[in-house]
Design a protein around this motif. Structure first.
Motif, short mmCIF file in Angstrom:
data_model
loop_
_atom_site.label_atom_id
_atom_site.label_comp_id
_atom_site.label_asym_id
_atom_site.label_seq_id
_atom_site.Cartn_x
_atom_site.Cartn_y
_atom_site.Cartn_z
N GLU A 1 0.84 -1.20 0.00
CA GLU A 1 0.00 0.00 0.00
C GLU A 1 0.87 1.25 0.00
OE1 GLU A 1 -3.82 1.88 2.44
OE2 GLU A 1 -2.95 -0.06 3.00
N ILE A 2 0.50 2.22 -0.82
CA ILE A 2 1.25 3.47 -0.90
C ILE A 2 0.33 4.62 -0.50
CG2 ILE A 2 2.77 2.61 -2.72
CD1 ILE A 2 1.12 4.33 -4.69
N LYS A 3 0.93 5.77 -0.28
CA LYS A 3 0.17 6.98 0.04
C LYS A 3 -0.23 7.68 -1.25
CE LYS A 3 2.59 7.53 4.43
NZ LYS A 3 3.54 8.36 5.22
N PRO A 4 -1.23 8.55 -1.18
CA PRO A 4 -1.65 9.26 -2.39
C PRO A 4 -0.51 10.08 -2.97
CG PRO A 4 -3.25 9.56 -0.62
CD PRO A 4 -2.05 8.90 -0.01
N HIS A 5 -0.52 10.20 -4.29
CA HIS A 5 0.46 11.04 -4.97
C HIS A 5 -0.12 12.44 -5.14
CE1 HIS A 5 3.10 12.50 -8.24
NE2 HIS A 5 3.99 11.69 -7.69
N PRO A 6 0.66 13.50 -4.94
CA PRO A 6 0.11 14.86 -5.03
C PRO A 6 -0.58 15.17 -6.35
CG PRO A 6 2.30 14.90 -4.06
CD PRO A 6 2.08 13.50 -4.54
N PRO B 1 1.25 18.25 12.63
CA PRO B 1 1.13 19.58 13.26
C PRO B 1 1.30 20.74 12.30
CG PRO B 1 3.26 18.60 13.78
CD PRO B 1 2.49 17.55 13.05
N THR B 2 2.05 20.55 11.19
CA THR B 2 2.31 21.65 10.26
C THR B 2 1.98 21.23 8.84
OG1 THR B 2 4.62 21.03 9.81
CG2 THR B 2 4.20 22.42 11.75
N VAL B 3 1.79 22.23 7.98
CA VAL B 3 1.51 21.96 6.57
C VAL B 3 2.71 21.26 5.92
CG1 VAL B 3 1.00 22.99 4.33
CG2 VAL B 3 -0.07 23.90 6.38
N THR B 4 3.93 21.66 6.32
CA THR B 4 5.13 21.05 5.75
C THR B 4 5.20 19.56 6.08
OG1 THR B 4 6.31 23.15 5.97
CG2 THR B 4 7.64 21.18 5.61
N SER B 5 4.97 19.21 7.35
CA SER B 5 5.00 17.80 7.73
C SER B 5 3.82 17.04 7.13
CB SER B 5 5.01 17.67 9.25
OG SER B 5 3.84 18.24 9.81
N PHE B 6 2.70 17.73 6.93
CA PHE B 6 1.55 17.11 6.27
C PHE B 6 1.91 16.66 4.86
CE2 PHE B 6 -1.70 18.41 3.11
CZ PHE B 6 -2.57 17.33 3.23
N LEU B 7 2.54 17.54 4.09
CA LEU B 7 2.90 17.21 2.72
C LEU B 7 3.91 16.06 2.65
CD1 LEU B 7 3.24 20.78 1.15
CD2 LEU B 7 1.42 19.11 0.72
N SER B 8 4.89 16.07 3.53
CA SER B 8 5.94 15.04 3.47
C SER B 8 5.50 13.71 4.07
CB SER B 8 7.21 15.53 4.17
OG SER B 8 6.94 15.82 5.54
N SER B 9 4.48 13.72 4.95
CA SER B 9 4.06 12.49 5.63
C SER B 9 2.83 11.85 5.00
CB SER B 9 3.78 12.78 7.11
OG SER B 9 4.94 13.24 7.77
N ASP B 10 1.90 12.65 4.49
CA ASP B 10 0.63 12.12 4.00
C ASP B 10 0.62 11.88 2.49
OD1 ASP B 10 0.06 12.54 6.61
OD2 ASP B 10 -1.84 13.57 6.28
N PHE B 11 1.71 12.24 1.80
CA PHE B 11 1.82 12.01 0.36
C PHE B 11 3.06 11.18 0.06
CE2 PHE B 11 -0.79 15.88 0.40
CZ PHE B 11 -1.79 15.53 -0.49
#
Length: 584
Positions: free
Chosen positions: A244-249, A267-277
């Protein structure tokens, strides 16, 4: 002056309040009960196929996820009334936890695969529960499920009904079965109104194609006529499981991005982008946030729509370079496995397969595999047979609306020595096998019968077919040269006899040396002509057909091409006499 209506009942005035009283929620089950054609239950024959298909798909997925070599039993028996059949599907999978059985089979849009970014046969959480609902609607009877999760646990059997008003299941007659025959597995039994017929869109054909595309599965089948078929596995291990992979931007739209921002735990938008994608490093995430004009430590849940829009545009900016998503989420059939499946399914003289590198559409990874079989026992004057698969599942309906069929029609088959009329499939002893593997197959409808026409997908299919077509063209041209050489020798031999007879009549005696010399000269001349043809049509270095691992030649003339023997005697027992074309 307008005339007044007489003798008519006065109209009742409709107000917003009276209209509001008629409004009520529509459950998913209620909607699909009235629109069951959307799920593949628009005819009696198709309903039977769809039911078996959905159950077999679930069984194969469950076995592979639990790393159990699949063994599936499919049985169709005539019902007590005309046009009714009792369908039973059993597998040796991991079984189902008792409390989940009613929801899995008796609740639409319930499952574990919809949000999972990895290849699987099921996607929507509709299929098997829709089949159960159809059986209930047409017979009024509940369906029964038996499941066991381990040898030390008792099997649990229950009957289930679907409340279409609430999309909730009701269970009946729940009981334990201490002596069930399997240590683990699941069995579904339901009665439905249907029609059984053999042919290209039959259950028989579907199960055979499943066996070809899933050589690790073992399938037992009994049709309503009492005829049986057994498809033994030819591989002793499951395919490499997809991860299973995470969504691609690049596959996320603005509305989805806003939803993800509100639901993330980062906690931050930066960590959101690097962790959830996937494919977004912390450095790339910082650059995206900076390009969007946001503060690096902005909290995701405080992002408003305009800021989310700026973030979305920054992700899709031409200067934002994001790697393609990882491809370990895919589980293709494999080149050698596909070649093996084709040889046991189609009795031809030439086989070639091609696996393309993974590609991406809307951020979703996908991979295309193509196989071609030519000649042999295939009918020479019929249209080519196209076998379509998505995530190892045969697609038997809506061929004209499928991207696979459109890609086949776009190929210039005449350049490979294959005839083709405008707007039609190519003509000749040809079978084309196309498999699309993806984390999310873009089906054109809920019935999952055709692949939507995305440019990226159609392009990859066409390129794979063209690669196979070039090898086919080499083989066909070689066969044509061989026939021409044979005709030359026959013509020489015909005139040699006349020349020898005339010469012997002139000299009044036999001339054995003269005949032998002429035959030797004819052989030299025809061999020289054949050599010149070979030189003119010689492929590039390293592309000889006999040297390629994705090509198999079974020469019908008995010439040794240095390839393996795939005669009927060499095929697995139980499959040798039952080809896909014979089933049709």
């Amino acid at each position: 002056m307008a005339s007044k209506r007489t003798g008519t009942k006065p109209r009742t005035k409709v107000t917003a309040e009276t209209l509001s009283k008629k409004q009520r929620e529509i459950s998913v089950s209620e909607f699909f009960a009235k629109n069951r054609h959307l799920l593949g239950f628009d005819s009696l024959r198709k309903a039977l196929l769809t039911t078996v298909k959905e159950a077999v798909d679930n069984s194969l997925d469950a076995c592979e996820e639990a790393d159990v070599l699949p063994e599936i039993w499919v049985r169709i028996d005539p019902g007590e009334q005309d046009k009714r059949y009792l369908v039973t599907i059993r597998d040796n999978g991991p079984g189902i936890v008792p409390k989940q059985i009613p929801n899995i089979f008796g609740k639409l849009l319930y499952g574990s695969k919809f949000h999972s970014m990895k290849q699987s046969r099921g996607q929507q959480g509709i299929g098997i529960s829709a089949a159960a609902m159809y059986g209930q609607l047409t017979t009024g009877k509940p369906f029964s499920v038996t499941s066991r999760t381990g040898p030390r646990k008792k099997a649990l059997s229950m009957q289930v009904l679907i409340d279409t008003n609430t999309n909730k299941p009701k269970t009946l007659n729940e009981q334990e079965l201490p002596d069930w025959s399997l240590d683990h597995g699941t069995e579904l039994c339901l009665e439905l109104e249907a029609q059984y017929m053999k042919g290209r869109q039959s259950v028989d054909e579907f199960l055979y194609q499943v066996a070809v595309a899933n050589p690790h599965a073992q399938i037992h089948y009994r049709n309503p006529n009492g005829e049986t078929a057994f498809y033994p596995r030819t591989l002793s291990e499951n395919p490499e499981p997809p991860r299973e992979i995470k969504p691609h931007p690049h596959g996320v739209e603005l509305g989805v991005l806003m939803k993800m921002l509100q639901s993330t735990r980062q906690p931050t938008v930066t960590s959101f982008l690097s962790s959830d994608f996937s494919r977004v490093s912390p450095q790339l995430a910082s650059a995206i946030v900076k390009r969007a004009g946001l503060k690096p430590r902005s909290r995701p849940k405080t992002i408003v729509r305009s800021e989310a829009d700026a973030l979305y545009k920054a992700i899709n900016h031409p200067d934002t370079r994001i790697l393609a998503p990882p491809t370990n989420c895919l589980s293709p059939i494999g080149m050698q496995e596909l070649l093996s499946g084709l040889t046991r399914g189609v009795q031809a003289e030439f086989y070639t397969v091609e696996t393309r590198k993974p590609a991406v559409y809307r951020g979703n990874p996908f991979q295309v595999e193509v196989g071609i079989a030519w000649g042999g026992d295939l009918p020479a004057d019929d249209l080519a047979r196209v076998l379509r698969f998505a995530n190892r599942v045969p697609l038997l309906h809506q061929a004209g609306a499928c991207a696979i069929s459109k890609a086949v029609n776009e190929v210039s088959w005449k350049s490979y020595g294959v005839q083709k009329a405008k707007g039609a499939l190519p003509t000749g002893p040809l079978v084309i096998f196309v498999h699309l593997a993806s984390v999310w197959v873009p089906f054109s409808s809920e019935s999952k019968e055709a692949v939507a026409d995305y440019d990226e997908i159609r392009k990859e299919i066409k390129l794979a077919i063209q690669q196979c077509g070039r090898r086919l063209g080499q083989y066909v041209k070689r066969k044509v040269r061989a026939r021409n050489e044979q005709k030359r020798r026959e013509i020489f031999n015909l005139y040699i006899e006349e020349v020898v007879q005339a010469s012997e009549a002139i000299v009044g005696r036999e001339l054995p040396d003269f005949r032998a010399n002429l035959l030797s000269l004819a052989r030299q001349k025809t061999e020289l002509a054949e050599l010149l043809d070979e030189v003119q049509a010689k492929p590039a270095e390293g592309e000889e057909l006999g040297e390629q691992e994705n090509v198999l030649i079974v020469d019908p003339d008995g010439e040794d091409d240095g390839e393996a023997d795939f005669s009927a005697a060499a095929r697995p027992s139980g499959v040798a006499s039952q080809s896909m074309l014979e089933l049709s």
